[in-house]
Structure formats: C-alpha cells, structure tokens
Design an enzyme around this catalytic site. Structure first.
Site, PDB file in Angstrom:
ATOM      1  N   CYS A  42      -4.540   1.846   0.938  1.00  0.00           N
ATOM      2  CA  CYS A  42      -5.004   3.035   1.667  1.00  0.00           C
ATOM      3  C   CYS A  42      -3.833   3.896   2.106  1.00  0.00           C
ATOM      4  O   CYS A  42      -3.981   4.772   2.946  1.00  0.00           O
ATOM      5  CB  CYS A  42      -5.997   2.716   2.768  1.00  0.00           C
ATOM      6  SG  CYS A  42      -5.305   1.803   4.121  1.00  0.00           S
ATOM      7  N   PHE A  43      -2.659   3.636   1.552  1.00  0.00           N
ATOM      8  CA  PHE A  43      -1.525   4.548   1.590  1.00  0.00           C
ATOM      9  C   PHE A  43      -1.053   4.853   3.023  1.00  0.00           C
ATOM     10  O   PHE A  43      -0.662   5.988   3.326  1.00  0.00           O
ATOM     11  CB  PHE A  43      -1.835   5.860   0.822  1.00  0.00           C
ATOM     12  CG  PHE A  43      -2.817   5.659  -0.304  1.00  0.00           C
ATOM     13  CD1 PHE A  43      -2.522   4.755  -1.311  1.00  0.00           C
ATOM     14  CD2 PHE A  43      -4.030   6.304  -0.330  1.00  0.00           C
ATOM     15  CE1 PHE A  43      -3.423   4.510  -2.332  1.00  0.00           C
ATOM     16  CE2 PHE A  43      -4.944   6.067  -1.330  1.00  0.00           C
ATOM     17  CZ  PHE A  43      -4.649   5.165  -2.351  1.00  0.00           C
ATOM     18  N   CYS A  44      -1.128   3.834   3.882  1.00  0.00           N
ATOM     19  CA  CYS A  44      -0.693   4.008   5.288  1.00  0.00           C
ATOM     20  C   CYS A  44      -1.494   5.087   5.996  1.00  0.00           C
ATOM     21  O   CYS A  44      -0.996   5.707   6.937  1.00  0.00           O
ATOM     22  CB  CYS A  44       0.794   4.335   5.392  1.00  0.00           C
ATOM     23  SG  CYS A  44       1.864   3.007   4.896  1.00  0.00           S
ATOM     24  N   ASN A  45      -2.697   5.358   5.520  1.00  0.00           N
ATOM     25  CA  ASN A  45      -3.528   6.387   6.164  1.00  0.00           C
ATOM     26  C   ASN A  45      -4.914   5.778   6.422  1.00  0.00           C
ATOM     27  O   ASN A  45      -5.894   6.112   5.758  1.00  0.00           O
ATOM     28  CB  ASN A  45      -3.616   7.623   5.262  1.00  0.00           C
ATOM     29  CG  ASN A  45      -4.261   8.807   5.971  1.00  0.00           C
ATOM     30  OD1 ASN A  45      -5.077   8.627   6.882  1.00  0.00           O
ATOM     31  ND2 ASN A  45      -3.903  10.011   5.572  1.00  0.00           N
TER      32      ASN A  45
ATOM     33  N   ASN B 173       0.345   6.499   9.136  1.00  0.00           N
ATOM     34  CA  ASN B 173       0.556   5.579  10.264  1.00  0.00           C
ATOM     35  C   ASN B 173       1.789   5.915  11.097  1.00  0.00           C
ATOM     36  O   ASN B 173       1.848   5.555  12.272  1.00  0.00           O
ATOM     37  CB  ASN B 173       0.661   4.133   9.764  1.00  0.00           C
ATOM     38  CG  ASN B 173      -0.709   3.470   9.758  1.00  0.00           C
ATOM     39  OD1 ASN B 173      -1.613   3.901  10.489  1.00  0.00           O
ATOM     40  ND2 ASN B 173      -0.874   2.421   8.969  1.00  0.00           N
TER      41      ASN B 173
END
Ligand SMILES: Cc1ncc(COP(=O)(O)O)c(C=O)c1O
Length: 478
Positions: free
Chosen positions: A382-385, A127
């Site tokens: 979702c791991f900033c993705n 992100n």
C-alpha cells in the site's frame, strides 16, 4: 507549423533517442521500469559529469573558511539558487535534508502545535506525513483527517477546518500535491483556502515534482518537502525542505546541533541558533551528494519539465485504456483501478488489483511474482499510504480496528488481517511512469497481466494462483 500527428511523431522520436542515449541500460538489461514514484532513474550523462566534477576539484567540508571549504560553500549556495529558480521560490529558504521524510520531520518536531490548534490532513498521505500527528498529539493539538470519496479525491476540505472568524495560527494543513497511491492531483487552490481559514500549509510535493512544474510563487505553500532522487534518480540521501521565510520563523527547534548555532555556552546553558536555513541543517550536509544535483537539473532542464509531463500524461492515458480493455471470457473486467480512470487531475501513477472471473481480487503478491519473473519493476503493497488504501479497499473503520486489536501484535500478519476482514485486499499493484517510459514498457506489462485472464479455468492460470511460494506478507512495503 507541424500537424498534430507530425508533432507526436517528433516527440516520440525525441524520447526514443533520449532513452537510447541516457537510459540505454534499460533495454540492454531487458528491464521494464515502472516504479518512478518509488525512484526516478538517473541519466548516464549525469553520472559522467558528476565524476568529472569530483575528479577536477578538491571539495572540503563546507563548515570552514579554508579554500576547499569555501569552494564547497560556493557550490552549495549556487545549487540552492538553482533550486529556487527551478521552483520559482524567491521567497523560500532551501534547507537540505536526507530525504523528504527528514524534511517532514523537521516541520513536525518544530511546528508550534498546542492545545488550541488542529493538525488537519487528508487521509491520502504518505506515512511520513501521517507520523507528524504524533508530534501534534504530544503537544495537545487535535488531529483531524479529511476522508476520501470513491475516486480517492476529497469532496470538500472546508468542514474540517476550525471556523474562528479572523483567527490565525489555527494549525497546520497537510496534503500531497500528487498522491503516491492513486496519482490523484489534489488542488493547489486549497493552499489559499487553508490560509484564509488561518492555517499554515504543508504541501508534500515528493511525488508531484518529478513530472509536474511547481511554481511556489504562484501557490505559496508554507512548507514543501522533496527528495531529489525521485526527480532525477541520483543522488540518494539528499532532500530538501523549501520553507517560506515568514513561516520558517514560526518553527521552534527542539534542540541544537553542530552547524545550527551562533553561540553555545556550557556554563551558562544558553544557545543562539543561526538565522534562516542554517538553523535547520543538522551537522555536515551531504555536500558531495549536493554537488551532484546540478547535473540532475541539467538533464531535466535540457528535456523540459513540461515535455516530460506531456509524455507521461500520454503514456498514462494509454496505460489506463489498456488496463481497462483487459477482461475475462465471461466479459468481467480483469483489472480494478483505484482512483481516477481518466486523465482529469491525475498524474502518472496507476494503482490496481487484478480480479478473477468471479470479480474477487487476486492477491497482489501473486501478480508481483509474475512481473518480477518477467523483469518488470512495479510496486506492491500500500506504498506507505494506508489512508488511501483504506478508502480504496473500502474498509469499514470499526471492523478494521477490531481486526487489528484481535490479532496479538507480535503475531500480526497481513494474511491474518485480510482473513479477519473477510478476504478484503491488503495490497495492490502500482505502476508509475517517468522520463524514460515508452509504449513497449506498457505492452510488456499488459502482456504479463493478461496471463491471469480466465486463470481459474486454465491449467496455467491455476498454477499462477496456487503458487505456494507466494505469501501475502511478501509485499515491498506496507
Ligand atoms: C508523496 C510522498 N511523500 C513522501 C515520501 C517519502 O520520501 P522519502 O522516502 O524519499 O523520504 C514519498 C516516497 O515515496 C512520497 O511518495
């Protein structure tokens, strides 16, 4: 010449000794650490030598000419040289930042986007790269995402570039060298390709450099953000933008600040920025933190980045194999891996969901509850993705937009969104390996995941699935 088996044993012993010497706290505290993409771990000698450095010297604010200030300035310069050597980056300025995100923001806010250029980026991006699209849009540039295929790779980037023969300055192309979601290594050869099309390249190397050698003189991206805690765990709060000198000259800073200027007039309303990196380091850099980088590079260099790479590669292969071996009594797989299932062009980050006996995803937060109870640090969410997640979970973009719009934003929860998306997952589990990982870490993870085998048909499994404390909103990061 050692045989392959003898060589393997020697390497195993090397990493076992390293773990006992430098990361003994893991076993002493019975912790299984599998979140190296979240943060690296510091070696114990690193901290000792840093304290010694602090104790034995007097370090002053580097923005002065007094003796303690000069000493700090000298050290910072020496560390910049070390970074240049480590990344083979003779042609690059090193700009210290707070973290990779801050390095990305420096590029985003200063890049000369305009209504004739395009910001092209892969859907697989953190992100902190996605956020640059807001700077691009504000300056009238087009934003174009490159989609992912079922292996979470990109089929072809060429169609997403503007084709204006012989043009330059067509915009910026941004992608991660290694995905923080799937571990996919996107080709470094894209850099030359994008340059040939007239694009500058922002290579997000934050998740790549902890376990891979990166030679910038070989691949020549224009801008490279990194966070040092991801490479060697300590210190936090120090990152860098490695910027090619000619590319750096294209950036237009939207402001000036202490530390970045040669001259400012309040009466004349004029200012003149410093040259090179000094125009981009706002205020006082984290000089005490920067001093700790030397000990971090010492540990990586004493082990060798290629040796770390090989060990992580072998363990990742084992983890992939063990995950794929897990199955229910009815023969259905227990694990669904997102992204490549072999070691072809991938790193040590593995993202997956558990499936029940009917092939339905088990909420990742339920898995997290059990891993946490067993002192295993994996990541969920979702791991900033979000882009990689959308392709991994096979979202229909129209449906996802409708669901997002249909839930009042102040009431928005992931549970509601998932329900609206017919129960599609909104998060996954990520295990990532690094310098201190070993086979026992993998064994412990597999043992815990195996508790979900036949879960719908066993008393223990039903309890695991039913646990009321487990709310879908409890992911680490979204
Ligand atoms: C690929 C990638 N880019 C950027 C970042 C942002 O790093 P930081 O949070 O240190 O700024 C991360 C963090 O996980 C990452 O994995």
């Amino acid at each position: 010449m050692l045989s392959t088996r003898a060589q393997e044993e020697e390497e195993e012993e090397f990493f076992a000794k390293l773990r006992a010497r430098e990361f003994s706290r893991l076993d002493r505290l019975d912790q299984v650490y599998l979140d190296y993409t979240g943060s690296g771990l510091y070696a114990e000698s690193q901290i000792r030598s840093y304290f010694e450095l602090l104790q034995k010297h007097v370090w002053g604010n580097p923005h002065s000419t007094n003796p303690t200030s000069l000493e700090s300035t000298k050290q910072i310069k020496a560390i910049k040289e070390r970074i240049r050597t480590f990344f083979d980056a003779e042609e690059y300025e090193i700009i210290f930042t707070l973290n990779a995100t801050n390095a990305l923001k420096l590029v985003g806010e200063s890049y000369p986007f305009n209504d004739k250029c395009t910001f092209v980026l892969t859907a697989d991006n953190h992100n902190s790269v996605n956020g640059i699209r807001e700077f691009a849009k504000a300056k009238g540039a087009q934003v174009r995402y490159v989609p992912l295929n079922s292996e979470l790779r990109v089929d072809s980037i060429e169609p997403y570039f503007d084709h204006r023969r012989g043009s330059s300055n067509l915009g910026l192309f941004a992608y991660p060298a290694q995905s923080n979601f799937s571990g996919v290594k996107h080709p470094l050869s894209w850099i030359k390709k994008a340059h040939d099309f007239g694009y500058d390249v922002l290579l997000d190397a934050a998740a790549y450099v902890p376990t891979n050698r990166l030679s910038l003189s070989d691949c020549e991206p224009d801008f490279v953000p990194i966070s040092f805690y991801k490479i060697f765990g300590f210190p936090t709060g120090v990152g860098a933008l490695l910027a090619k000198r000619d590319a750096l000259k294209k950036l237009r800073r939207p402001w000036f600040s202490g530390g970045t200027i040669k001259y400012v007039s309040t009466t004349g309303m004029t200012h003149l920025l410093n040259d090179g990196a000094d125009a981009h380091e706002d205020g006082t850099v984290n000089f005490l933190g920067i001093l700790a980088l030397g000990a971090g590079f010492d540990i990586i260099e004493s082990v060798g980045i290629d040796k770390i790479n090989k060990n992580v590669r072998e363990l990742t292969e084992l983890l992939l194999k063990r995950l794929q071996e897990l199955s229910h009594s009815n023969g259905r797989p227990l694990v669904k891996i997102y992204g490549p299932k072999s070691m072809e062009s991938r790193g040590g980050t593995v993202t997956f969901n558990l499936l029940d006996e009917d092939g339905k995803e088990i909420d990742a937060s339920k898995v997290a509850e059990l891993t946490t109870a067993n002192k295993i640090s994996v990541r969920t969410g979702c791991f900033c993705n979000p882009g990689a997640a959308e392709f991994a979970f096979n979202y229909d973009p129209v449906r996802a937009s409708k669901c997002f719009e249909s839930i009042p934003h102040e009431e928005f929860t992931l549970q509601q969104f998932s329900t609206c998306m017919d129960g599609k997952p909104v998060g996954a589990v990520r295990a990532s390996l690094g310098i201190a990982s070993n086979e026992e870490d993998i064994d412990r993870l597999i043992l815990v995941l195996d508790q979900f085998r036949d879960a719908k048909h066993s008393k223990k499994g039903k309890d695991l699935l039913a646990s009321e404390a487990l709310k879908i909103n409890r992911y680490d990061s979204v």
